[in-house]
Design a protein around this motif. Structure first.
Motif, PDB file in Angstrom:
ATOM      1  N   HIS A 134       0.838  -1.205   0.000  1.00  0.00           N
ATOM      2  CA  HIS A 134       0.000   0.000   0.000  1.00  0.00           C
ATOM      3  C   HIS A 134       0.875   1.257   0.000  1.00  0.00           C
ATOM      4  N   HIS A 143      -5.306  -0.514   5.787  1.00  0.00           N
ATOM      5  CA  HIS A 143      -5.051   0.331   6.972  1.00  0.00           C
ATOM      6  C   HIS A 143      -6.141   0.287   8.051  1.00  0.00           C
ATOM      7  N   MET A 197      -1.080   2.476  -5.387  1.00  0.00           N
ATOM      8  CA  MET A 197      -2.520   2.747  -5.403  1.00  0.00           C
ATOM      9  C   MET A 197      -2.956   3.536  -6.641  1.00  0.00           C
ATOM     10  N   HIS A 245       1.459   5.180  -2.284  1.00  0.00           N
ATOM     11  CA  HIS A 245       0.986   6.137  -3.284  1.00  0.00           C
ATOM     12  C   HIS A 245       2.222   6.777  -3.900  1.00  0.00           C
ATOM     13  N   ASP A 253       1.202   2.595   3.796  1.00  0.00           N
ATOM     14  CA  ASP A 253       0.308   3.628   3.267  1.00  0.00           C
ATOM     15  C   ASP A 253       1.103   4.919   3.014  1.00  0.00           C
TER      16      ASP A 253
HETATM   17 ZN    ZN Z   1      -3.418   4.816   0.987  1.00  0.00          ZN
END
Ligand code: ZN
Ligand code: NCD
Ligand code: ZN
Ligand code: ZN
Length: 345
Positions: free
Chosen positions: A10, A153, A42, A12, A225
Protein backbone atom coordinates in the motif's frame (compact mmCIF):
# COMPACT_ATOMS: atom_id res chain seq x y z
CA UNK A 1 20.09 -10.07 10.76
CA UNK A 2 19.08 -11.00 7.20
CA UNK A 3 15.55 -10.43 5.90
CA UNK A 4 14.05 -11.20 2.50
CA UNK A 5 13.30 -8.23 0.20
CA UNK A 6 10.26 -6.58 1.81
CA UNK A 7 6.91 -6.00 0.09
CA UNK A 8 4.78 -2.89 0.71
CA UNK A 9 1.26 -3.55 -0.57
CA UNK A 10 0.00 0.00 0.00
CA UNK A 11 1.92 3.00 -1.34
CA UNK A 12 0.99 6.14 -3.28
CA UNK A 13 3.70 6.97 -5.81
CA UNK A 14 1.58 9.86 -7.21
CA UNK A 15 2.33 9.22 -10.87
CA UNK A 16 0.53 10.22 -13.09
CA UNK A 17 -0.51 13.72 -12.11
CA UNK A 18 1.06 14.25 -8.70
CA UNK A 19 4.76 14.19 -9.58
CA UNK A 20 5.44 17.28 -7.46
CA UNK A 21 4.73 15.04 -4.41
CA UNK A 22 6.50 11.84 -5.58
CA UNK A 23 7.28 9.88 -8.73
CA UNK A 24 8.27 6.31 -9.52
CA UNK A 25 11.99 7.14 -9.28
CA UNK A 26 11.93 8.99 -5.94
CA UNK A 27 9.31 6.69 -4.39
CA UNK A 28 11.19 3.54 -5.36
CA UNK A 29 14.47 5.06 -4.04
CA UNK A 30 12.69 5.67 -0.72
CA UNK A 31 11.49 2.05 -0.87
CA UNK A 32 15.00 0.64 -1.31
CA UNK A 33 16.39 2.89 1.43
CA UNK A 34 13.67 1.42 3.66
CA UNK A 35 14.32 -2.23 2.74
CA UNK A 36 11.39 -2.67 0.31
CA UNK A 37 12.09 -4.30 -3.05
CA UNK A 38 8.46 -4.78 -4.21
CA UNK A 39 5.67 -2.19 -4.12
CA UNK A 40 1.96 -2.22 -4.89
CA UNK A 41 0.97 1.32 -5.86
CA UNK A 42 -2.52 2.75 -5.40
CA UNK A 43 -4.72 3.94 -8.30
CA UNK A 44 -5.93 7.29 -6.83
CA UNK A 45 -3.77 9.22 -9.25
CA UNK A 46 -4.71 12.00 -11.71
CA UNK A 47 -6.20 10.51 -13.87
CA UNK A 48 -7.11 7.59 -11.63
CA UNK A 49 -6.22 4.11 -12.93
CA UNK A 50 -9.78 3.07 -13.78
CA UNK A 51 -9.28 2.19 -17.45
CA UNK A 52 -6.90 -0.17 -19.18
CA UNK A 53 -5.37 2.68 -21.19
CA UNK A 54 -4.44 4.79 -18.13
CA UNK A 55 -3.33 1.71 -16.20
CA UNK A 56 -1.11 0.44 -19.02
CA UNK A 57 0.66 3.77 -19.56
CA UNK A 58 1.31 4.11 -15.82
CA UNK A 59 2.49 0.49 -15.46
CA UNK A 60 4.95 0.94 -18.34
CA UNK A 61 6.25 4.14 -16.72
CA UNK A 62 6.58 2.32 -13.40
CA UNK A 63 8.64 -0.40 -15.05
CA UNK A 64 10.96 2.01 -16.87
CA UNK A 65 11.45 4.55 -14.03
CA UNK A 66 11.47 2.48 -10.82
CA UNK A 67 14.54 1.16 -9.01
CA UNK A 68 12.56 -1.80 -7.60
CA UNK A 69 9.57 -3.89 -8.70
CA UNK A 70 6.34 -1.85 -8.83
CA UNK A 71 2.88 -3.27 -9.52
CA UNK A 72 -0.19 -1.07 -9.92
CA UNK A 73 -3.67 -1.58 -8.50
CA UNK A 74 -6.73 -1.26 -10.68
CA UNK A 75 -9.14 1.41 -9.44
CA UNK A 76 -12.87 0.73 -9.18
CA UNK A 77 -15.27 3.24 -10.69
CA UNK A 78 -18.96 2.73 -11.41
CA UNK A 79 -18.47 4.88 -14.55
CA UNK A 80 -15.93 2.44 -16.04
CA UNK A 81 -17.47 -0.98 -15.39
CA UNK A 82 -16.53 -2.24 -18.87
CA UNK A 83 -12.84 -1.77 -18.01
CA UNK A 84 -12.81 -4.05 -14.98
CA UNK A 85 -12.57 -7.43 -16.77
CA UNK A 86 -9.68 -6.01 -18.84
CA UNK A 87 -7.92 -4.69 -15.76
CA UNK A 88 -8.56 -7.87 -13.79
CA UNK A 89 -6.49 -9.84 -16.30
CA UNK A 90 -3.43 -7.65 -15.61
CA UNK A 91 -3.48 -5.88 -12.23
CA UNK A 92 -2.68 -7.94 -9.10
CA UNK A 93 -5.61 -6.49 -7.12
CA UNK A 94 -8.59 -4.13 -7.25
CA UNK A 95 -8.99 -1.10 -4.99
CA UNK A 96 -12.43 0.11 -3.94
CA UNK A 97 -12.81 3.27 -1.87
CA UNK A 98 -15.95 2.96 0.27
CA UNK A 99 -15.28 6.10 2.31
CA UNK A 100 -14.02 9.63 1.69
CA UNK A 101 -10.25 10.06 1.47
CA UNK A 102 -7.70 11.80 -0.80
CA UNK A 103 -8.66 11.80 -4.50
CA UNK A 104 -11.89 11.40 -6.45
CA UNK A 105 -12.25 7.59 -6.42
CA UNK A 106 -15.27 6.32 -4.48
CA UNK A 107 -17.92 3.70 -5.12
CA UNK A 108 -21.30 4.66 -3.68
CA UNK A 109 -24.35 2.47 -3.30
CA UNK A 110 -24.95 -1.26 -3.16
CA UNK A 111 -25.85 -1.53 -6.84
CA UNK A 112 -22.59 0.01 -7.97
CA UNK A 113 -20.67 -2.14 -5.51
CA UNK A 114 -22.22 -5.38 -6.79
CA UNK A 115 -21.58 -4.34 -10.39
CA UNK A 116 -17.93 -3.61 -9.61
CA UNK A 117 -17.52 -6.99 -7.90
CA UNK A 118 -19.07 -8.72 -10.91
CA UNK A 119 -16.69 -6.90 -13.26
CA UNK A 120 -13.65 -8.03 -11.27
CA UNK A 121 -14.21 -11.58 -12.44
CA UNK A 122 -10.99 -13.17 -11.17
CA UNK A 123 -9.82 -14.64 -7.89
CA UNK A 124 -7.50 -11.74 -7.01
CA UNK A 125 -7.88 -9.61 -3.86
CA UNK A 126 -10.47 -6.85 -3.66
CA UNK A 127 -8.95 -4.22 -1.37
CA UNK A 128 -11.14 -1.81 0.53
CA UNK A 129 -10.66 1.58 2.07
CA UNK A 130 -13.36 0.84 4.64
CA UNK A 131 -13.81 2.60 7.96
CA UNK A 132 -16.26 1.89 10.80
CA UNK A 133 -19.51 0.32 9.44
CA UNK A 134 -17.95 -0.05 6.00
CA UNK A 135 -15.82 -2.88 7.43
CA UNK A 136 -19.06 -4.77 8.07
CA UNK A 137 -20.07 -4.14 4.45
CA UNK A 138 -16.80 -5.69 3.30
CA UNK A 139 -17.29 -8.72 5.53
CA UNK A 140 -20.82 -9.18 4.17
CA UNK A 141 -19.46 -9.11 0.61
CA UNK A 142 -16.86 -11.76 1.49
CA UNK A 143 -19.56 -13.91 3.10
CA UNK A 144 -22.22 -13.61 0.41
CA UNK A 145 -20.05 -13.67 -2.70
CA UNK A 146 -17.16 -15.74 -1.35
CA UNK A 147 -14.68 -13.19 -2.68
CA UNK A 148 -11.31 -12.44 -1.09
CA UNK A 149 -11.65 -9.06 0.63
CA UNK A 150 -8.51 -7.32 1.93
CA UNK A 151 -8.97 -4.45 4.40
CA UNK A 152 -6.51 -1.57 4.01
CA UNK A 153 -5.05 0.33 6.97
CA UNK A 154 -7.28 -1.04 9.78
CA UNK A 155 -7.11 1.46 12.64
CA UNK A 156 -9.83 0.88 15.26
CA UNK A 157 -10.51 -1.75 17.93
CA UNK A 158 -14.07 -2.29 16.66
CA UNK A 159 -12.73 -2.97 13.16
CA UNK A 160 -9.86 -5.34 14.00
CA UNK A 161 -12.10 -7.31 16.38
CA UNK A 162 -14.83 -7.67 13.74
CA UNK A 163 -12.23 -8.88 11.23
CA UNK A 164 -10.93 -11.35 13.84
CA UNK A 165 -14.44 -12.77 14.21
CA UNK A 166 -14.92 -12.98 10.45
CA UNK A 167 -11.68 -14.97 10.24
CA UNK A 168 -12.83 -17.29 13.06
CA UNK A 169 -15.87 -18.02 10.89
CA UNK A 170 -13.60 -18.94 8.00
CA UNK A 171 -14.47 -15.99 5.74
CA UNK A 172 -11.92 -15.11 3.03
CA UNK A 173 -10.73 -11.82 4.56
CA UNK A 174 -7.24 -10.44 5.17
CA UNK A 175 -6.02 -7.11 6.51
CA UNK A 176 -3.10 -4.75 6.88
CA UNK A 177 -2.20 -2.21 9.56
CA UNK A 178 0.18 0.74 9.23
CA UNK A 179 3.10 1.70 11.48
CA UNK A 180 1.54 5.13 12.07
CA UNK A 181 -1.58 3.57 13.59
CA UNK A 182 0.63 1.25 15.66
CA UNK A 183 3.04 3.94 16.93
CA UNK A 184 0.93 7.12 17.03
CA UNK A 185 -2.48 8.07 18.44
CA UNK A 186 -4.74 11.12 18.70
CA UNK A 187 -2.36 12.79 21.18
CA UNK A 188 0.35 12.72 18.49
CA UNK A 189 -2.20 14.07 16.01
CA UNK A 190 -2.59 17.17 18.18
CA UNK A 191 1.20 17.56 18.43
CA UNK A 192 1.79 17.03 14.69
CA UNK A 193 -1.08 19.12 13.32
CA UNK A 194 -1.40 18.65 9.53
CA UNK A 195 1.68 16.38 9.53
CA UNK A 196 -0.29 13.90 11.64
CA UNK A 197 -3.44 14.07 9.52
CA UNK A 198 -4.28 11.00 7.46
CA UNK A 199 -7.19 8.65 6.69
CA UNK A 200 -8.07 6.77 8.78
CA UNK A 201 -7.24 9.50 11.32
CA UNK A 202 -5.01 8.62 14.27
CA UNK A 203 -7.27 6.98 16.84
CA UNK A 204 -7.45 6.57 20.62
CA UNK A 205 -4.81 4.82 22.71
CA UNK A 206 -7.37 2.01 23.17
CA UNK A 207 -7.64 1.54 19.41
CA UNK A 208 -3.85 1.62 19.15
CA UNK A 209 -3.56 -1.04 21.89
CA UNK A 210 -6.03 -3.27 20.02
CA UNK A 211 -3.84 -3.29 16.91
CA UNK A 212 -0.89 -4.49 19.02
CA UNK A 213 -3.12 -7.14 20.66
CA UNK A 214 -3.82 -8.56 17.21
CA UNK A 215 -0.31 -8.18 15.75
CA UNK A 216 0.48 -11.88 16.24
CA UNK A 217 -2.91 -13.17 15.06
CA UNK A 218 -5.45 -11.19 13.01
CA UNK A 219 -3.05 -8.86 11.21
CA UNK A 220 -1.78 -10.29 7.89
CA UNK A 221 0.45 -7.49 6.62
CA UNK A 222 2.18 -4.32 7.72
CA UNK A 223 1.84 -1.70 4.97
CA UNK A 224 3.16 1.85 5.10
CA UNK A 225 0.31 3.63 3.27
CA UNK A 226 3.15 5.88 2.07
CA UNK A 227 1.08 8.95 1.12
CA UNK A 228 3.39 11.92 0.50
CA UNK A 229 2.14 15.50 0.22
CA UNK A 230 4.42 18.57 0.07
CA UNK A 231 5.00 20.76 3.12
CA UNK A 232 3.30 23.64 1.27
CA UNK A 233 0.20 21.49 0.77
CA UNK A 234 0.24 20.38 4.40
CA UNK A 235 0.42 24.02 5.54
CA UNK A 236 -2.34 25.34 3.30
CA UNK A 237 -4.62 27.49 5.50
CA UNK A 238 -7.74 26.15 3.77
CA UNK A 239 -6.93 22.60 4.94
CA UNK A 240 -4.28 19.94 4.42
CA UNK A 241 -4.67 16.85 2.23
CA UNK A 242 -4.59 13.69 4.41
CA UNK A 243 -1.63 11.32 4.23
CA UNK A 244 1.90 10.79 5.58
CA UNK A 245 5.00 9.18 4.03
CA UNK A 246 6.19 5.87 5.47
CA UNK A 247 8.49 3.87 3.20
CA UNK A 248 11.69 4.87 5.03
CA UNK A 249 10.38 4.58 8.59
CA UNK A 250 8.38 1.33 8.46
CA UNK A 251 11.20 -1.20 8.87
CA UNK A 252 13.11 0.72 11.58
CA UNK A 253 9.84 1.14 13.51
CA UNK A 254 8.98 -2.56 13.23
CA UNK A 255 12.54 -3.55 14.20
CA UNK A 256 12.11 -1.31 17.24
CA UNK A 257 8.94 -3.26 18.07
CA UNK A 258 10.94 -6.49 17.78
CA UNK A 259 13.56 -5.05 20.16
CA UNK A 260 10.72 -4.18 22.55
CA UNK A 261 9.52 -7.80 22.46
CA UNK A 262 6.16 -6.98 20.82
CA UNK A 263 6.70 -9.49 18.00
CA UNK A 264 9.41 -11.90 16.87
CA UNK A 265 11.80 -11.39 13.97
CA UNK A 266 10.10 -14.33 12.24
CA UNK A 267 6.71 -12.65 12.59
CA UNK A 268 8.13 -9.39 11.19
CA UNK A 269 9.28 -11.35 8.13
CA UNK A 270 5.79 -12.82 7.74
CA UNK A 271 4.07 -9.42 8.01
CA UNK A 272 6.45 -7.53 5.72
CA UNK A 273 7.38 -10.14 3.13
CA UNK A 274 5.89 -13.62 3.18
CA UNK A 275 2.19 -12.82 3.71
CA UNK A 276 2.10 -9.89 1.25
CA UNK A 277 3.73 -12.03 -1.44
CA UNK A 278 1.33 -14.91 -0.83
CA UNK A 279 -1.88 -12.83 -0.50
CA UNK A 280 -1.17 -10.78 -3.64
CA UNK A 281 0.51 -13.63 -5.52
CA UNK A 282 3.63 -11.59 -6.28
CA UNK A 283 6.70 -13.16 -7.89
CA UNK A 284 9.73 -14.07 -5.78
CA UNK A 285 12.90 -12.05 -6.40
CA UNK A 286 16.02 -14.20 -6.76
CA UNK A 287 19.20 -13.24 -4.85
CA UNK A 288 17.38 -10.46 -3.00
CA UNK A 289 17.79 -9.67 0.70
CA UNK A 290 18.04 -6.93 3.34
CA UNK A 291 20.74 -6.78 6.00
CA UNK A 292 19.92 -4.96 9.24
CA UNK A 293 21.74 -4.22 12.47
CA UNK A 294 19.00 -4.87 15.06
CA UNK A 295 21.09 -3.36 17.90
CA UNK A 296 21.85 0.03 16.32
CA UNK A 297 20.07 2.94 18.03
CA UNK A 298 19.59 6.30 16.33
CA UNK A 299 17.30 9.29 15.99
CA UNK A 300 15.16 9.08 12.83
CA UNK A 301 16.01 9.97 10.11
CA UNK A 302 19.73 9.26 10.00
CA UNK A 303 20.05 10.41 6.38
CA UNK A 304 18.15 12.97 4.29
CA UNK A 305 14.91 11.28 3.17
CA UNK A 306 14.57 10.01 -0.39
CA UNK A 307 10.83 10.66 -0.60
CA UNK A 308 10.23 13.84 -2.58
CA UNK A 309 8.06 15.32 0.19
CA UNK A 310 11.13 15.41 2.46
CA UNK A 311 9.41 15.08 5.86
CA UNK A 312 8.19 12.34 8.19
CA UNK A 313 5.80 12.27 11.17
CA UNK A 314 8.44 10.13 12.94
CA UNK A 315 11.22 12.77 12.80
CA UNK A 316 13.04 12.92 16.12
CA UNK A 317 11.95 9.47 17.30
CA UNK A 318 14.58 7.21 18.90
CA UNK A 319 14.56 3.94 16.98
CA UNK A 320 16.43 0.68 17.19
CA UNK A 321 17.30 -1.27 14.02
CA UNK A 322 19.29 0.13 11.12
CA UNK A 323 19.18 -0.97 7.47
CA UNK A 324 22.80 -1.63 6.50
CA UNK A 325 22.58 -3.23 3.07
CA UNK A 326 20.02 -4.12 0.39
CA UNK A 327 20.78 -6.54 -2.44
CA UNK A 328 18.30 -6.77 -5.34
CA UNK A 329 18.75 -9.57 -7.89
CA UNK A 330 22.40 -9.96 -6.94
CA UNK A 331 23.20 -6.22 -7.14
CA UNK A 332 24.00 -4.16 -4.06
CA UNK A 333 21.57 -1.22 -4.21
CA UNK A 334 21.81 0.25 -0.69
CA UNK A 335 24.83 0.53 1.59
CA UNK A 336 24.74 2.23 5.03
CA UNK A 337 21.39 3.84 4.25
CA UNK A 338 22.55 5.32 0.93
CA UNK A 339 20.92 4.29 -2.38
CA UNK A 340 23.83 3.52 -4.70
CA UNK A 341 24.17 5.02 -8.19
CA UNK A 342 21.29 7.40 -7.50
CA UNK A 343 21.32 11.15 -8.07
CA UNK A 344 18.83 13.29 -6.17
CA UNK A 345 17.47 15.75 -8.75
ZN1 ZN B 1 -3.42 4.82 0.99
C1 NCD C 1 -4.07 8.60 0.99
C2 NCD C 1 -3.52 9.50 -0.11
O1 NCD C 1 -3.00 10.59 0.21
O2 NCD C 1 -3.57 9.13 -1.29
N1 NCD C 1 -4.20 9.39 2.18
C3 NCD C 1 -4.29 8.93 3.43
O3 NCD C 1 -4.52 9.74 4.33
N2 NCD C 1 -4.12 7.66 3.72
C4 NCD C 1 -5.37 7.97 0.58
C5 NCD C 1 -5.73 6.73 1.38
O4 NCD C 1 -4.91 5.82 1.49
O5 NCD C 1 -6.85 6.64 1.88
ZN1 ZN D 1 -7.23 4.58 2.24
ZN1 ZN E 1 -9.01 -8.10 20.66
Amino acid sequence: MILPGLVDVHVHLRSPGGEHKEDFRTGSAAALAGGFTTLLAMPNTQPPLVSLDYWRVAQNQAISQSLCDVFLYAGASAEHLDQLPLLSARAPALKIYLDQTYGPLRVRGLNALEEVMAGWNVDKPICLHAEEESVAVGIALAAVFGRHIHFCHVSRRSEIELIARAKERGLPVTCEVTPHHLFLNENDARRLGPYGDMRPALASSGDQAALWEHINSTVDCIASDHAPHTRAEKERPEGAPPGVPGLESTLPLMLTAVAQGRLSAGRLEELLARNPRRIFNLPEQAETWVEVDPEAEFVFPEHPLYTKCGWSPFEGMRLRGRITRVVLRGREVVRDGIVLNYQKL
